[in-house]
Design an enzyme around this catalytic site. Structure first.
Site, mmCIF file in Angstrom:
data_model
loop_
_atom_site.group_PDB
_atom_site.id
_atom_site.type_symbol
_atom_site.label_atom_id
_atom_site.label_comp_id
_atom_site.label_asym_id
_atom_site.label_seq_id
_atom_site.Cartn_x
_atom_site.Cartn_y
_atom_site.Cartn_z
ATOM 1 N N PHE A 156 0.867 -1.165 0.000
ATOM 2 C CA PHE A 156 0.000 0.000 0.000
ATOM 3 C C PHE A 156 0.911 1.224 0.000
ATOM 4 C CE2 PHE A 156 -2.421 3.069 2.667
ATOM 5 C CZ PHE A 156 -3.690 2.993 2.119
ATOM 6 N N GLU A 161 0.434 3.396 9.979
ATOM 7 C CA GLU A 161 -1.026 3.198 9.856
ATOM 8 C C GLU A 161 -1.773 4.270 10.663
ATOM 9 O OE1 GLU A 161 -0.847 0.312 8.082
ATOM 10 O OE2 GLU A 161 -2.940 -0.156 7.678
ATOM 11 N N GLU A 205 -1.013 10.431 17.461
ATOM 12 C CA GLU A 205 -1.547 11.796 17.522
ATOM 13 C C GLU A 205 -2.735 11.950 16.577
ATOM 14 O OE1 GLU A 205 1.746 10.924 17.329
ATOM 15 O OE2 GLU A 205 1.963 11.303 19.480
#
Lengths: 256, 382
Positions: B123, B363, B367
Site C-alpha cells: 500500500f 497506519e 496523535e
C-alpha cells in the site's frame, strides 16, 4: 480401493483435574498420539479415495476435538456423549467405542494413537479390537495397499515388521509414523460449518452398567501432576575417565 | 482464556500458534538481525491461507471473519512482529481494498495469487512530504490514451521490497485537490517501476520496507481501483481495517514480551529468591498483564463490530491507539525486568522493544488517532 477408516481420538487433559474443572479446549487437547494416527489415516484415505470418521467420547465441551479432526481431514465426526459414560475406565471406554464402531459398519480400518498423553495406558486400542473381534497390528507406522492385499508396516524396538492384514482390522499407530501437517486456516472454517453427531447410551444399545463407573472394573482414585525430580552430578577426571565412569553409571541404572 | 472467543476462534489461535512456534519463533531473531525476508516460511504460510485470511474461498482465500483475522495476526506477531507486519499489510491494505473496491475482473485477476501468497501486495500512500496529511501527496497519474502515465515517489512501503502489486495513491486530476486523488494498481515489472534499497530500520527488520518509485510508468486504465477521485475515501476505509490489523500486531508483540517477562521473573534469582517474588517486579507484571488484556479486548470489540456489519471506525482507532501505546510500555517494562540482559540481543525482549515502537507511528500516528477519536466524540456533543 475405497476405505472407510474410523479414527478414535481423545480429548486428553492438559492439567490434573480439579474440583469443578470442566474438560474443554482450555484444559484439554487432542491427544498428540491420536493426532498422528489421524494424520496417517488422512494420508491413506487421500491416496486411496477413502473417507474418515472421527470418533471420540466425552462431554459436549470436548466436541472441539471432533471439529479439529475434521479440520485435519476427517469427513464426519461423532461424539459419544452421555452423563452415564462419565468416569469410564479403559474397558468401559472400549465397550462404548466398540458399540459405536459396530454402528458405523461397514468399515475397513480402525486406528488409535499408541497411547494417551494423560493416562498412558495404551489399552483402549487393543481392548476395542478384542471387543470387535478384529485383528490388531500395534505400532503401525505405515500402510500400503498392494493390488489385492493390505500391508501394515510395524515398528517395535529394533524391529521392523511387515504384516499382510485382512480387513477390517484395527491398528495402533507408532508415534514416529508421521508429522501431522499444519492445518490450513480455510479447513478450520469449513470444519466448523459441519455438523457432528452426538450419540447417547441408547444410540449404542448398551446398558448403563456396561459403561461409566459401573462398567469400570478399575477406577482412578487420585490424579496429580508428577513432580519431576532432577539430580545433577559432576563426574571428575580426564575425558576418557569421565566417559568410562558415565557409561558405568548408566549401565548400573539399567539405562543401557 | 478469553470468553469472547468461540471454539472455532480458539482452534484458529491454536493452529496459528502451533505453526508459528515451530516455523517462525526459532528464526525470528536471525531474520531480524540479517534483515532477511524468510521466503521459506512465507511459502508455507501462503499455502496455509495466511495471505488471504478474509478473502472468499472461491477466490482462493480462507474465508474467515475479522475476529479470526485479528487472532491470527496477533499470533503471528507474537512470534515475529516483522512477519506479522507482512501479513497484516498484505491482508488489510492490499487484498481488502481490492475486494471492496475492485471490479469483478480485477478481483478475479489479482485476488487468487495474492490470497495464496504467490504474489505479495503493498500500500503506497506515504511520500517524503505527505505522511499524516495524506491529501498532500504529489504523485500523479495522468490519463493518456489507454493508460495512466504515473510518476510517484513512495517511501516507507512495508513489503515494498517483495511486493508484486502496489496500490499507488496518485493525483489523476491535479487541480481537484482532495477529490483528485485516485488509486492505481502498479505491478512489479512494469517499465519505469523501481524499488529502492531496504530502509535500515530500528525494528521490523525482516520486513523489506523500501521506497517505490514510478517514472513515467504506463499503467493500463483497467488498473484504476474504484472511481477516479475516490482515492482518499478508499484510503480512509482501508485504514480502518488496517488499524485493526496493526492493533492486533501490537497486541501480539506485547503478549510475547509479557510471556518472556513472566518466565524470566520466575527463573532469575536475586537476593536468594526469584525476582518474581519481589513486589516491585510483581507490580510491573500485573500492570503489563492488565494492559495486554485491555488492548486485546479493544481489538476484539472492533473486530466483532466489523463482523456484525456495524460501524467500527472509532473502535478500531481506539484499539490501534491503545494497543500501540501499551506495546511500547509493556516491552519497555519487559526490558526493565530483564535488566542488562533485556538490553542485549541475547534476549528476545530487546527485539520486541524495537519492533513495538513503530506501531505508534505507522497506519496513522497516535496523535492522528487521538484527533480522529476526539473529533468524532466532540461532534456527538453539539
Amino acid at each position: 480401493m475405497s476405505f472407510h477408516c474410523i479414527a478414535c481420538i481423545k480429548a486428553a487433559a492438559l492439567k490434573a483435574p480439579a474440583k469443578g474443572m470442566k474438560k474443554n479446549s482450555d484444559t484439554a487437547q487432542m491427544n498428540p498420539f491420536d493426532r498422528i494416527a489421524l494424520a496417517l489415516a488422512v494420508n491413506v484415505a487421500r491416496s486411496c479415495g477413502g473417507m474418515i470418521t472421527a470418533l471420540s467420547m466425552g462431554p459436549a465441551s470436548c466436541s472441539f476435538v471432533i471439529y479439529e479432526a475434521m479440520a485435519m481431514g476427517a469427513d464426519k465426526g461423532i461424539l459419544l456423549s452421555d452423563r452415564r459414560f462419565a468416569d469410564s475406565d479403559t474397558l468401559a471406554t472400549s465397550t462404548a467405542l466398540a458399540a459405536a464402531i459396530k454402528r458405523l459398519a461397514p468399515f475397513d480400518l480402525v486406528v488409535f494413537g499408541a497411547r494417551t498423553s494423560d493416562s498412558d495406558t495404551g489399552q483402549v486400542g487393543p481392548q476395542t479390537a478384542v471387543a470387535l473381534d478384529l485383528p490388531l497390528v500395534s505400532g503401525t507406522f505405515d500402510f500400503e495397499w498392494k493390488n489385492s492385499f493390505f500391508l501394515a508396516h510395524r515398528k517395535m524396538d529394533e524391529f521392523r515388521e511387515t504384516y499382510e492384514v485382512t480387513l477390517p482390522a484395527a491398528f495402533t499407530i507408532h508415534p514416529s509414523s508421521i508429522t501431522p501437517p499444519d492445518i490450513a486456516l480455510e479447513n478450520i472454517e469449513t470444519a466448523w460449518t459441519k455438523k457432528i453427531a452426538f450419540w447417547s447410551l441408547e444410540d449404542l444399545e448398551l446398558r448403563a452398567d456396561q459403561v461409566g463407573l459401573e462398567g469400570s472394573p478399575t477406577r482412578v482414585i487420585s490424579q496429580k501432576m508428577a513432580a519431576r525430580k532432577r539430580h545433577c552430578e559432576f563426574i571428575e577426571g580426564s575425558v576418557e575417565e569421565q566417559a568410562e565412569k558415565f557409561v558405568r553409571k548408566i549401565k548400573e541404572k539399567g539405562i543401557i | 482464556m478469553n470468553t469472547l472467543l468461540s471454539e472455532k476462534h480458539r482452534a484458529i489461535r491454536k493452529a496459528v500458534r502451533s505453526f508459528c512456534d515451530r516455523e517462525l519463533t526459532p528464526i525470528a531473531a536471525a531474520i531480524d538481525q540479517e534483515a532477511r525476508f524468510p521466503w521459506e516460511a512465507i511459502e508455507i504460510m501462503g499455502k496455509l491461507g495466511y495471505f488471504g485470511i478474509q478473502a472468499p474461498t472461491e477466490l482462493g482465500g480462507a474465508g474467515l471473519d475479522s475476529l479470526s483475522y485479528v487472532v491470527a495476526v496477533e499470533e503471528v506477531s507474537r512470534s515475529s512482529g516483522a512477519i506479522g507486519l507482512t501479513i497484516t499489510v498484505h491482508n488489510s491494505v492490499a487484498v481488502h481494498p481490492i475486494l471492496s473496491f475492485g471490479t469483478e475482473d480485477q478481483k478475479n485477476r489479482w485476488i487468487p495469487p495474492l490470497a495464496r501468497g504467490e504474489k505479495i501486495g503493498a500500500f503506497c500512500l506515504t511520500e517524503p512530504n505527505a505522511g499524516s496529511d495524506a491529501s498532500a501527496i504529489e504523485a500523479t497519474a495522468i490519463r493518456k490514451n489507454d493508460c495512466y502515465i504515473t510518476n510517484a515517489n513512495k517511501v516507507f512501503v512495508s513489503n515494498g521490497g517483495v511486493a508484486d502489486l502496489c496500490l499507488i495513491f496518485a493525483r489523476t486530476d491535479p487541480g481537484a485537490g482532495r477529490k483528485g486523488i485516485s488509486v492505481i494498481v502498479a505491478e512489479r515489472g512494469t517499465r519505469g517501476y523501481s524499488v529502492g534499497e531496504p530502509e535500515d530500520l530500528s525494528g521490523m527488520r525482516a520486513n523489506p520496507v523500501c521506497s517505490i518509485r514510478l517514472y513515467d510508468c504506463r499503467i493500463p486504465l483497467e488498473n484504476l481501483l474504484g472511481k477516479e477521485g475516490a482515492g482518499l475515501q478508499i484510503a480512509l476505509e482501508t485504514l480502518d481495517t488496517g488499524r485493526l490489523g496493526i492493533a492486533a500486531q501490537a497486541t501480539g508483540i506485547s503478549q510475547a514480551a509479557l510471556e518472556a517477562s513472566f518466565r524470566y521473573a520466575r527463573e532469575r534469582q536475586q537476593f536468594g529468591t526469584s525476582i518474581g517474588s519481589h513486589q516491585a517486579v510483581q507490580g510491573m507484571l500485573a500492570d503489563m498483564a492488565t494492559m495486554v488484556d485491555a488492548a486485546r479486548l479493544l481489538v476484539y470489540r472492533a473486530a466483532i463490530l466489523r463482523d456484525e456489519g456495524k460501524p467500527f471506525s472509532r473502535e478500531a482507532a481506539m484499539a490501534k491507539l491503545y494497543a500501540s501505546e501499551i506495546s511500547t510500555a509493556v516491552t519497555d517494562r519487559a526490558v526493565q525486568i530483564h535488566g542488562g540482559y533485556g538490553y542485549s540481543k541475547a534476549y528476545a525482549v530487546e527485539r520486541y522493544y524495537r519492533d513495538a515502537r513503530v506501531t505508534r507511528i505507522y497506519e496513522g500516528t497516535s496523535e492522528i488517532h487521538r484527533m480522529v477519536i476526539a473529533k468524532g466524540i466532540l461532534e456527538e456533543y453539539p
